[in-house]
Write an enzyme that holds these catalytic residues in place. Structure first.
Site, PDB file in Angstrom:
ATOM      1  N   ARG A  42       0.852  -1.184   0.000  1.00 24.43           N
ATOM      2  CA  ARG A  42       0.000   0.000   0.000  1.00 24.43           C
ATOM      3  C   ARG A  42       0.892   1.239   0.000  1.00 24.43           C
ATOM      4  O   ARG A  42       2.101   1.136   0.142  1.00 24.43           O
ATOM      5  CB  ARG A  42      -0.942   0.002   1.218  1.00 24.43           C
ATOM      6  CG  ARG A  42      -0.272  -0.520   2.458  1.00 24.43           C
ATOM      7  CD  ARG A  42      -0.461   0.272   3.695  1.00 24.43           C
ATOM      8  NE  ARG A  42      -0.284   1.670   3.557  1.00 24.43           N
ATOM      9  CZ  ARG A  42       0.891   2.294   3.624  1.00 24.43           C
ATOM     10  NH1 ARG A  42       2.017   1.636   3.777  1.00 24.43           N
ATOM     11  NH2 ARG A  42       0.960   3.598   3.516  1.00 24.43           N
ATOM     12  N   GLY A  43       0.253   2.415  -0.105  1.00 20.33           N
ATOM     13  CA  GLY A  43       1.020   3.646  -0.259  1.00 20.33           C
ATOM     14  C   GLY A  43       1.124   3.910  -1.756  1.00 20.33           C
ATOM     15  O   GLY A  43       1.459   2.997  -2.527  1.00 20.33           O
ATOM     16  N   ALA A  44       0.812   5.168  -2.140  1.00 20.20           N
ATOM     17  CA  ALA A  44       0.647   5.461  -3.567  1.00 20.20           C
ATOM     18  C   ALA A  44       1.834   5.020  -4.447  1.00 20.20           C
ATOM     19  O   ALA A  44       1.631   4.277  -5.420  1.00 20.20           O
ATOM     20  CB  ALA A  44       0.351   6.951  -3.741  1.00 20.20           C
ATOM     21  N   ARG A  86      -7.674  -0.504  -6.504  1.00 15.88           N
ATOM     22  CA  ARG A  86      -7.959   0.586  -5.555  1.00 15.88           C
ATOM     23  C   ARG A  86      -8.161   1.868  -6.367  1.00 15.88           C
ATOM     24  O   ARG A  86      -7.434   2.106  -7.327  1.00 15.88           O
ATOM     25  CB  ARG A  86      -6.811   0.754  -4.545  1.00 15.88           C
ATOM     26  CG  ARG A  86      -6.705  -0.417  -3.558  1.00 15.88           C
ATOM     27  CD  ARG A  86      -5.765  -0.111  -2.418  1.00 15.88           C
ATOM     28  NE  ARG A  86      -6.353   0.820  -1.471  1.00 15.88           N
ATOM     29  CZ  ARG A  86      -5.625   1.416  -0.512  1.00 15.88           C
ATOM     30  NH1 ARG A  86      -4.331   1.186  -0.394  1.00 15.88           N
ATOM     31  NH2 ARG A  86      -6.210   2.247   0.342  1.00 15.88           N
ATOM     32  N   GLN A 138      -2.056   2.837  10.012  1.00  9.96           N
ATOM     33  CA  GLN A 138      -0.760   2.844   9.317  1.00  9.96           C
ATOM     34  C   GLN A 138       0.306   3.565  10.147  1.00  9.96           C
ATOM     35  O   GLN A 138       1.484   3.224  10.076  1.00  9.96           O
ATOM     36  CB  GLN A 138      -0.882   3.551   7.952  1.00  9.96           C
ATOM     37  CG  GLN A 138      -1.632   2.765   6.902  1.00  9.96           C
ATOM     38  CD  GLN A 138      -3.097   3.136   6.842  1.00  9.96           C
ATOM     39  OE1 GLN A 138      -3.680   3.541   7.850  1.00  9.96           O
ATOM     40  NE2 GLN A 138      -3.717   2.988   5.699  1.00  9.96           N
ATOM     41  N   ASP A 181      -1.945  10.882  -2.285  1.00  6.44           N
ATOM     42  CA  ASP A 181      -2.363   9.774  -3.158  1.00  6.44           C
ATOM     43  C   ASP A 181      -2.779  10.260  -4.535  1.00  6.44           C
ATOM     44  O   ASP A 181      -2.758   9.495  -5.500  1.00  6.44           O
ATOM     45  CB  ASP A 181      -3.496   8.988  -2.505  1.00  6.44           C
ATOM     46  CG  ASP A 181      -2.958   8.223  -1.308  1.00  6.44           C
ATOM     47  OD1 ASP A 181      -2.905   8.798  -0.212  1.00  6.44           O
ATOM     48  OD2 ASP A 181      -2.525   7.072  -1.493  1.00  6.44           O
ATOM     49  N   ASN A 233      -5.375  12.566   0.330  1.00  4.60           N
ATOM     50  CA  ASN A 233      -4.454  11.777   1.161  1.00  4.60           C
ATOM     51  C   ASN A 233      -5.285  11.072   2.228  1.00  4.60           C
ATOM     52  O   ASN A 233      -6.507  11.227   2.299  1.00  4.60           O
ATOM     53  CB  ASN A 233      -3.368  12.668   1.767  1.00  4.60           C
ATOM     54  CG  ASN A 233      -2.234  11.854   2.364  1.00  4.60           C
ATOM     55  OD1 ASN A 233      -1.736  10.919   1.740  1.00  4.60           O
ATOM     56  ND2 ASN A 233      -1.837  12.159   3.599  1.00  4.60           N
ATOM     57  N   LYS A 234      -4.605  10.292   3.035  1.00  3.40           N
ATOM     58  CA  LYS A 234      -5.276   9.478   4.048  1.00  3.40           C
ATOM     59  C   LYS A 234      -6.279  10.284   4.866  1.00  3.40           C
ATOM     60  O   LYS A 234      -6.002  11.420   5.255  1.00  3.40           O
ATOM     61  CB  LYS A 234      -4.198   8.872   4.967  1.00  3.40           C
ATOM     62  CG  LYS A 234      -4.698   7.946   6.044  1.00  3.40           C
ATOM     63  CD  LYS A 234      -5.607   6.854   5.524  1.00  3.40           C
ATOM     64  CE  LYS A 234      -4.982   6.031   4.407  1.00  3.40           C
ATOM     65  NZ  LYS A 234      -5.979   5.177   3.697  1.00  3.40           N
TER      66      LYS A 234
HETATM   67  O1  MRU Z   1      -4.541   3.412   2.228  1.00  4.07           O
HETATM   68  P1  MRU Z   1      -3.053   3.565   2.102  1.00  4.07           P
HETATM   69  O2  MRU Z   1      -2.312   3.012   3.276  1.00  4.07           O
HETATM   70  O3  MRU Z   1      -2.535   3.043   0.789  1.00  4.07           O
HETATM   71  O4  MRU Z   1      -2.841   5.132   2.110  1.00  4.07           O
HETATM   72  C1  MRU Z   1      -1.547   5.659   2.019  1.00  4.07           C
HETATM   73  C2  MRU Z   1      -1.504   7.113   2.207  1.00  4.07           C
HETATM   74  O5  MRU Z   1      -2.514   7.768   2.313  1.00  4.07           O
HETATM   75  C3  MRU Z   1      -0.181   7.759   2.146  1.00  4.07           C
HETATM   76  O6  MRU Z   1      -0.152   8.871   2.970  1.00  4.07           O
HETATM   77  C4  MRU Z   1       0.045   8.185   0.684  1.00  4.07           C
HETATM   78  O7  MRU Z   1       0.040   7.073  -0.157  1.00  4.07           O
HETATM   79  C5  MRU Z   1       1.285   8.945   0.494  1.00  4.07           C
HETATM   80  S1  MRU Z   1       2.663   7.978   0.727  1.00  4.07           S
HETATM   81  C6  MRU Z   1       3.863   7.742   0.019  1.00  4.07           C
END
Ligand code: MRU
Length: 345
Positions: free
Chosen positions: A45-47, A88, A195, A236, A246-247
């Protein structure tokens, strides 16, 4: 450096993030569907990490295509991409990784198909290496914004785990520390998927970066008490006008930061930009299972049968963002112009 994913013979090996911080479990993926499943279920996970995994999936999927002409091969590859893109919805890097692989196929269209398939594996491997270099560049460019002695509030996980390595916002923090600055991090736990508690705390501990874990609802109080010098998060998807997805919980932090006169920075590679979208209103927000809200660690914390809502991301309007740190430099408002200039450079 922690490796969220790496190439092995005939596939990739993913550090399964659903088991962290208690166990380091690795899963091997050798086809598109197992990578799509790993993305859907947040093993990876993470963009940026999602983009790198998507490129690997396309390369592996390409190996299974039996068609003998480039046109037929390309149609099949696009179909694989369309399916994978559904894993996703919010992080644009997923689509970016898929598109980049389709472009790579197009560039090699004159090669015999076996050589073209090899070229796609080489491209996916190059994307992984490139992501690490990009994150290191984001770190180097962004650390100038951090003063010695800074107390940095961050949200979600933006480290090696969220990328192919080094990290975006966490990369900037890592880079500030490496340049000799004394820094301290406040890490939001990041409900509901945690996270921050599970992943960021694990990474910061491994890196020896001083930090304290707080619950998301404590952030405002720490700002009010003068204990936060800057907020630094990842992204993201960033729309053309600078609105940031973002999250979930990022928007709250941005509004709080403005109220307290605290700079709010976003660190992201240019692959997170989506210039096809005019504003954040157009960014699709993933709605995840209500169970992530009603349960923690598989154990129910709410009365059975209730409804719960679980949007996984929010939109922070550009007016709350002090600056955006990219691999090509720092963008300041108005973002419509500054981001485009960075892309075109
Ligand atoms: O749902 P996730 O864990 O994939 O969400 C990740 C985030 O929101 C991060 O902050 C985002 O991808 C930036 S990270 C490099």
């Amino acid at each position: 450096m922690i490796k969220s994913l790496e190439w092995i013979e005939g596939g990739i090996r993913i550090l399964d993030q659903t088991h962290l911080p208690h166990e380091e479990v690795y899963v091997e993926c050798r086809d598109v569907s197992s990578i799509a499943e790993a993305i859907r279920s947040m093993r990876i996970r993470g963009a940026p990490a999602i983009g790198v995994a998507a490129a690997a999936a396309m390369a592996l999927g390409a190996q299974t295509i039996q068609e003998q002409t480039f046109e037929a091969f390309s149609t099949k590859l696009s179909a694989l991409g369309e399916d994978l893109a559904k894993a996703r919805p919010t992080a644009v890097n997923l689509k970016w990784g898929i598109e980049r692989m389709k472009q790579a196929a197009l560039k090699s269209r004159d090669l015999p198909l076996p050589a073209l398939k090899e070229a796609l594996v080489a491209e996916a491997k190059a994307i992984l290496e490139e992501d690490i270099r990009i994150n290191q560049a984001i770190g180097a460019k962004g650390q100038v914004l951090i003063q010695d002695g800074s107390r940095i509030l961050t949200h979600c996980n933006t480290g090696s785990l969220a990328t192919a390595g080094y990290g975006t916002a966490l990369g900037v923090i890592r880079s500030a520390k490496a340049s000799g600055k004394r820094i301290e991090v406040l890490a939001n736990e990041t409900r509901p998927f945690l996270q921050g508690a599970r992943l960021t705390a694990w990474e910061l501990l491994k890196e020896g970066i001083p930090f304290s874990l707080i619950t998301d609802s404590m952030a405002g109080s720490f700002m009010h008490r003068g204990m936060v010098d800057l907020v630094l998060v990842g992204a993201d998807r960033i729309a053309a006008n600078g609105d940031v997805a973002n999250k979930i919980g990022t928007y709250t932090l941005a509004v709080l930061a403005k109220e307290h006169g605290i700079p709010f920075y976003v660190a992201a590679p240019l692959s997170t930009l989506d210039l096809t979208l005019q504003s954040g209103d157009e960014i699709p927000i993933e709605e995840r299972s209500p169970e992530e809200v009603t349960h923690i660690g598989g154990r129910s914390i709410a009365p059975p049968g209730i409804t719960a809502k679980n949007p996984a991301f929010d939109i922070t309007p550009a007016r709350y963002v002090t600056a955006m740190i990219t691999e090509r430099g720092i963008a300041y408002p108005p973002y419509k112009e500054s981001l485009r200039r960075l892309v075109e450079r």
